[in-house]
Design an enzyme around this catalytic site. Structure first.
Site, PDB file in Angstrom:
ATOM      1  N   LYS A   1       1.834   1.775  -5.322  1.00 10.75           N
ATOM      2  CA  LYS A   1       2.919   1.324  -5.995  1.00 10.75           C
ATOM      3  C   LYS A   1       2.000   1.257  -7.585  1.00 10.75           C
ATOM      4  O   LYS A   1       2.184   2.006  -9.100  1.00 10.75           O
ATOM      5  CB  LYS A   1       2.784   0.023  -5.778  1.00 10.75           C
TER       6      LYS A   1
ATOM      7  N   GLY B   1      -4.318  -3.861  -4.148  1.00 12.50           N
ATOM      8  CA  GLY B   1      -5.872  -2.782  -4.328  1.00 12.50           C
ATOM      9  C   GLY B   1      -4.660  -2.438  -4.207  1.00 12.50           C
ATOM     10  O   GLY B   1      -4.098  -1.105  -3.783  1.00 12.50           O
ATOM     11  N   HIS B   2      -4.322  -1.592  -5.737  1.00 11.24           N
ATOM     12  CA  HIS B   2      -3.871  -0.237  -7.025  1.00 11.24           C
ATOM     13  C   HIS B   2      -4.311   0.385  -6.668  1.00 11.24           C
ATOM     14  O   HIS B   2      -5.532   0.350  -7.916  1.00 11.24           O
ATOM     15  CB  HIS B   2      -2.761  -0.898  -7.762  1.00 11.24           C
TER      16      HIS B   2
ATOM     17  N   ASP C   1       0.897  -1.268   0.221  1.00  6.97           N
ATOM     18  CA  ASP C   1      -0.290  -0.186  -0.399  1.00  6.97           C
ATOM     19  C   ASP C   1       0.749   1.571  -0.124  1.00  6.97           C
ATOM     20  O   ASP C   1       0.035   2.003   0.565  1.00  6.97           O
ATOM     21  CB  ASP C   1      -0.711   0.164   1.103  1.00  6.97           C
TER      22      ASP C   1
ATOM     23  N   GLN D   1       2.842  -6.282  -2.825  1.00  3.81           N
ATOM     24  CA  GLN D   1       2.577  -6.693  -1.910  1.00  3.81           C
ATOM     25  C   GLN D   1       3.866  -5.653  -1.072  1.00  3.81           C
ATOM     26  O   GLN D   1       3.452  -4.329  -1.954  1.00  3.81           O
ATOM     27  CB  GLN D   1       2.623  -7.718  -0.814  1.00  3.81           C
TER      28      GLN D   1
HETATM   29  P1  GDP Z   1      -0.344   0.493  -3.523  1.00  6.19           P
HETATM   30  O1  GDP Z   1      -1.205  -1.028  -2.635  1.00  6.19           O
HETATM   31  O2  GDP Z   1       1.134   0.187  -3.146  1.00  6.19           O
HETATM   32  O3  GDP Z   1      -1.107   0.610  -5.125  1.00  6.19           O
HETATM   33  O4  GDP Z   1      -1.174   1.617  -2.965  1.00  6.19           O
HETATM   34  P2  GDP Z   1      -3.193   1.970  -2.588  1.00  6.19           P
HETATM   35  O5  GDP Z   1      -3.835   2.476  -3.538  1.00  6.19           O
HETATM   36  O6  GDP Z   1      -4.103   0.063  -2.149  1.00  6.19           O
HETATM   37  O7  GDP Z   1      -2.503   2.920  -1.276  1.00  6.19           O
HETATM   38  C1  GDP Z   1      -2.430   4.207  -1.243  1.00  6.19           C
HETATM   39  C2  GDP Z   1      -2.848   4.990  -1.469  1.00  6.19           C
HETATM   40  O8  GDP Z   1      -3.153   6.541  -1.143  1.00  6.19           O
HETATM   41  C3  GDP Z   1      -4.199   5.535  -2.705  1.00  6.19           C
HETATM   42  O9  GDP Z   1      -5.576   5.646  -1.801  1.00  6.19           O
HETATM   43  C4  GDP Z   1      -4.012   6.407  -3.295  1.00  6.19           C
HETATM   44  O10 GDP Z   1      -5.090   6.969  -3.914  1.00  6.19           O
HETATM   45  C5  GDP Z   1      -3.398   6.920  -2.579  1.00  6.19           C
HETATM   46  N1  GDP Z   1      -2.833   7.993  -2.975  1.00  6.19           N
HETATM   47  C6  GDP Z   1      -0.936   7.518  -4.232  1.00  6.19           C
HETATM   48  N2  GDP Z   1       0.051   8.499  -3.397  1.00  6.19           N
HETATM   49  C7  GDP Z   1      -0.622   9.189  -2.427  1.00  6.19           C
HETATM   50  C8  GDP Z   1      -0.223  10.574  -2.060  1.00  6.19           C
HETATM   51  O11 GDP Z   1       1.021  11.028  -2.610  1.00  6.19           O
HETATM   52  N3  GDP Z   1      -0.423  11.526  -1.172  1.00  6.19           N
HETATM   53  C9  GDP Z   1      -1.873  10.899  -0.917  1.00  6.19           C
HETATM   54  N4  GDP Z   1      -2.917  11.523  -0.213  1.00  6.19           N
HETATM   55  N5  GDP Z   1      -2.262   9.972  -1.592  1.00  6.19           N
HETATM   56  C10 GDP Z   1      -1.460   9.055  -1.966  1.00  6.19           C
HETATM   57  P1  IMO Z   2      -0.886  -3.785  -2.636  1.00  5.94           P
HETATM   58  O1  IMO Z   2      -0.617  -4.665  -3.426  1.00  5.94           O
HETATM   59  C1  IMO Z   2      -1.155  -4.855   2.619  1.00  5.94           C
HETATM   60  C2  IMO Z   2      -0.891  -8.778   3.623  1.00  5.94           C
HETATM   61  C3  IMO Z   2      -2.427  -9.155   4.301  1.00  5.94           C
HETATM   62  C4  IMO Z   2      -1.427 -10.049   5.580  1.00  5.94           C
HETATM   63  C5  IMO Z   2      -0.469 -10.591   4.819  1.00  5.94           C
HETATM   64  C6  IMO Z   2      -0.693 -12.018   3.944  1.00  5.94           C
HETATM   65  O2  IMO Z   2      -1.682  -4.000  -2.107  1.00  5.94           O
HETATM   66  O3  IMO Z   2       0.200  -3.127  -1.741  1.00  5.94           O
HETATM   67  P2  IMO Z   2      -2.534 -12.612   1.933  1.00  5.94           P
HETATM   68  O4  IMO Z   2      -4.149 -12.562   1.762  1.00  5.94           O
HETATM   69  O5  IMO Z   2      -1.491 -12.345   0.876  1.00  5.94           O
HETATM   70  O6  IMO Z   2      -1.823 -14.335   2.215  1.00  5.94           O
HETATM   71  O7  IMO Z   2      -2.005 -12.064   3.428  1.00  5.94           O
HETATM   72  O8  IMO Z   2       0.190 -10.270   3.436  1.00  5.94           O
HETATM   73  N1  IMO Z   2      -0.784  -7.902   2.713  1.00  5.94           N
HETATM   74  C7  IMO Z   2      -1.099  -6.708   2.016  1.00  5.94           C
HETATM   75  N2  IMO Z   2      -1.479  -5.165   2.683  1.00  5.94           N
HETATM   76  N3  IMO Z   2      -1.181  -4.489   0.660  1.00  5.94           N
HETATM   77  C8  IMO Z   2      -0.613  -5.249   0.233  1.00  5.94           C
HETATM   78  O9  IMO Z   2      -1.196  -5.687  -1.195  1.00  5.94           O
HETATM   79  C9  IMO Z   2      -1.419  -6.756   1.119  1.00  5.94           C
HETATM   80  N4  IMO Z   2      -1.644  -8.086   0.104  1.00  5.94           N
HETATM   81  C10 IMO Z   2      -1.429  -8.882   0.725  1.00  5.94           C
HETATM   82  O10 IMO Z   2      -3.030  -8.019   4.973  1.00  5.94           O
HETATM   83  O11 IMO Z   2      -1.155  -9.598   6.849  1.00  5.94           O
HETATM   84 MG    MG Z   3      -2.945  -1.593  -1.978  1.00  5.97          MG
END
Ligand code: GDP
Ligand code: IMO
Ligand code: MG
Length: 430
Positions: A16, A40-41, A13, A225
């Site tokens: 990415k 979840g991206h 999270d 991840q």
């Molecule tokens: P990922 O799993 O690494 O792709 O990250 P996620 O999408 O799960 O979580 C990142 C969250 O932060 C999402 O809601 C993005 O829209 C948001 N985000 C990404 N870059 C920034 C930033 O520079 N500032 C803010 N406020 N939000 C951001």
């Molecule tokens: P993105 O790509 C954050 C965590 C779960 C749990 C552990 C194992 O959005 O960054 P799993 O279901 O993979 O067997 O769970 O890994 N986890 C993540 N945490 N971002 C993710 O993906 C994750 N994918 C798995 O919360 O601790």
């Molecule tokens: Mg994510």
């Protein structure tokens, strides 16, 4: 042009999806190489939010081919739902644009039921998985009992393999965990319809990547991840069951390290974690609420996949040094800098105290990591809102100093920073 890899430098999270979308305009192919819909991206373009779980975050660029690579695990129901949702919003997901590697492993309802049953049986020791069937599917892959996406091209073989698979899993579900059995006939019928829709998307992933690289095109590998969730280099056993680190891109796409140019680590300007396991800089109370947000803003720290509130804490340099090392990072991207605006001072963990000694790197042993106490250095904060900044010069001096401090402490240059979720809220550092 080469292979560039985007990896999460923390516990996932990190942003990415945002960075992949931003860098995808120069790519011919964007490919997921590990994980499944546990990811979840988020991509935000002109206020419109796209949440992607399996489809690479390059899909919003019309000219980019998106590959779900052989190192991934794919729930076909989720993939089709995601394709339909994107198509309904006018994003092309035809077989010319979206490709599924025949070597990817399929997640079935039996894998999901086993993930649940296994987590329940662990009680207080639960990993806190996303319950998407990830662990059981990779387990089957390693046991050489998995079902590969290539079965979609052979419906009779698919039905036969599913019958054997569901019977075996039912033994474990009923005999091992006292759960209800899965209805094999229903799964076979469901998967027959998935095969019909998904067979046209099947490709030989390594050939597709090789051809792009031989043409001189840029291939962007999108990590899921993060480094600390890697099965080898993460906080085992509180990890996922795959290799999100840069090495995973090699096996997960079928390409060797000679092709790699950049390895881009994405790190949040603070730290977050979902699920169980040690987290040295974790905060609670008001300080945590300040970093997490209330959930009102789309970027507040609540899981994209599960909606769970994320655990949050200050930035941890031993973690970033570990990420630099095990991924051979060429650079870092620091995201969510905007969240730190308004803090009087910003603590950064520069090392740990472990049993009375100062340690600079992340201990390999989880029990030792759990005993680590962060040693902080407090950096000056800034008051200005930075969400409108587009160049380094637009940032307050204290924010620029924060970035320099992180870069020096992690031992790797920061090439970009982001100041909001939008595609344009992105700064190329000098
Ligand atoms: P990922 O799993 O690494 O792709 O990250 P996620 O999408 O799960 O979580 C990142 C969250 O932060 C999402 O809601 C993005 O829209 C948001 N985000 C990404 N870059 C920034 C930033 O520079 N500032 C803010 N406020 N939000 C951001
Ligand atoms: P993105 O790509 C954050 C965590 C779960 C749990 C552990 C194992 O959005 O960054 P799993 O279901 O993979 O067997 O769970 O890994 N986890 C993540 N945490 N971002 C993710 O993906 C994750 N994918 C798995 O919360 O601790
Ligand atoms: Mg994510």
């Amino acid at each position: 042009m080469p292979l560039n890899i985007i990896v999460g430098a923390q516990w996932g999270d990190e942003g990415k999806g945002h960075i992949t979308d931003r860098l995808a305009h120069d790519a011919a192919v964007v490919a997921r190489y590990s994980g499944g819909d546990n990811a979840g991206h988020t991509v935000t373009i002109a206020g419109e939010i796209f949440k992607l779980h399996l489809i690479p975050s390059g899909i919003i660029h019309p000219g980019v081919v998106c590959l779900v690579g052989n190192g991934t695990v794919v729930n076909p129901a989720v993939l089709l739902r995601e394709m339909d949702a994107l198509a309904a919003r006018g994003i092309g997901v035809e077989p010319e644009r979206l490709k599924l590697s025949g070597g990817a492993h399929l997640i079935t309802p039996a894998h999901i039921a086993l993930d649940r049953a296994h987590e329940r049986s662990r009680g207080k020791e639960a990993i806190g998985t996303t319950m998407r069937g990830i662990g059981p599917t990779y387990t089957d892959k390693a046991r050489r009992e998995g079902l590969r996406a290539e079965l979609f091209a052979d419906p009779a073989a698919l039905a036969e393999a599913l019958a054997v698979h569901v019977a075996a899993k039912n033994e474990a579900l009923v005999g091992g965990y006292g759960e209800s059995p899965i209805d094999a006939a229903a799964v076979i019928a469901e998967f027959a319809s998935y095969a019909e829709r998904l067979a046209p998307y099947l490709v030989d992933g390594p050939v597709l990547v090789d051809e792009a690289l031989l043409r001189g095109d840029m291939v962007l590998a999108e990590g899921a991840q993060g480094t600390l969730l890697d099965i080898d280099h993460g906080t085992y056993p509180f990890v996922t069951s795959s290799s999100p680190t840069a090495g995973g891109a090699m096996t997960g796409l079928g390409v060797g390290p000679r092709m790699v140019d950049r390895v881009i680590g994405v790190a949040k300007a603070f730290t977050s974690r979902v699920g169980s396991g040690p987290f040295p800089t974790e905060l609670d109370g008001a300080a945590a609420a300040r970093l997490r947000g209330t959930g009102d803003k789309p970027w507040d720290e609540f899981g994209t996949t599960t909606g769970r509130p994320r655990r949050v804490g200050w930035l941890d340099l031993p973690i970033l040094r570990h990420a630099r090392r095990v991924n051979s990072l060429s650079e870092l991207v620091l995201t969510k800098l905007d969240i730190l605006s308004g803090l009087a001072e910003i603590p950064v963990c520069v090392a740990y105290e472990l049993d009375g000694r100062r340690v600079e790197s992340l201990p390999h042993d989880l029990k030792a990591l759990a005993r680590c106490r962060p040693i902080y250095e407090a950096l000056p904060g800034w008051n200005q809102d930075v969400m409108g900044a587009r160049r380094p010069a637009d940032l307050p001096a204290a924010a620029r100093w924060y970035i320099e401090f992180v870069s020096a402490g992690a031992g790797v240059p920061v090439s970009y920073t982001s100041v909001g979720p939008g595609r344009e809220q992105f700064i190329v550092m000098d």
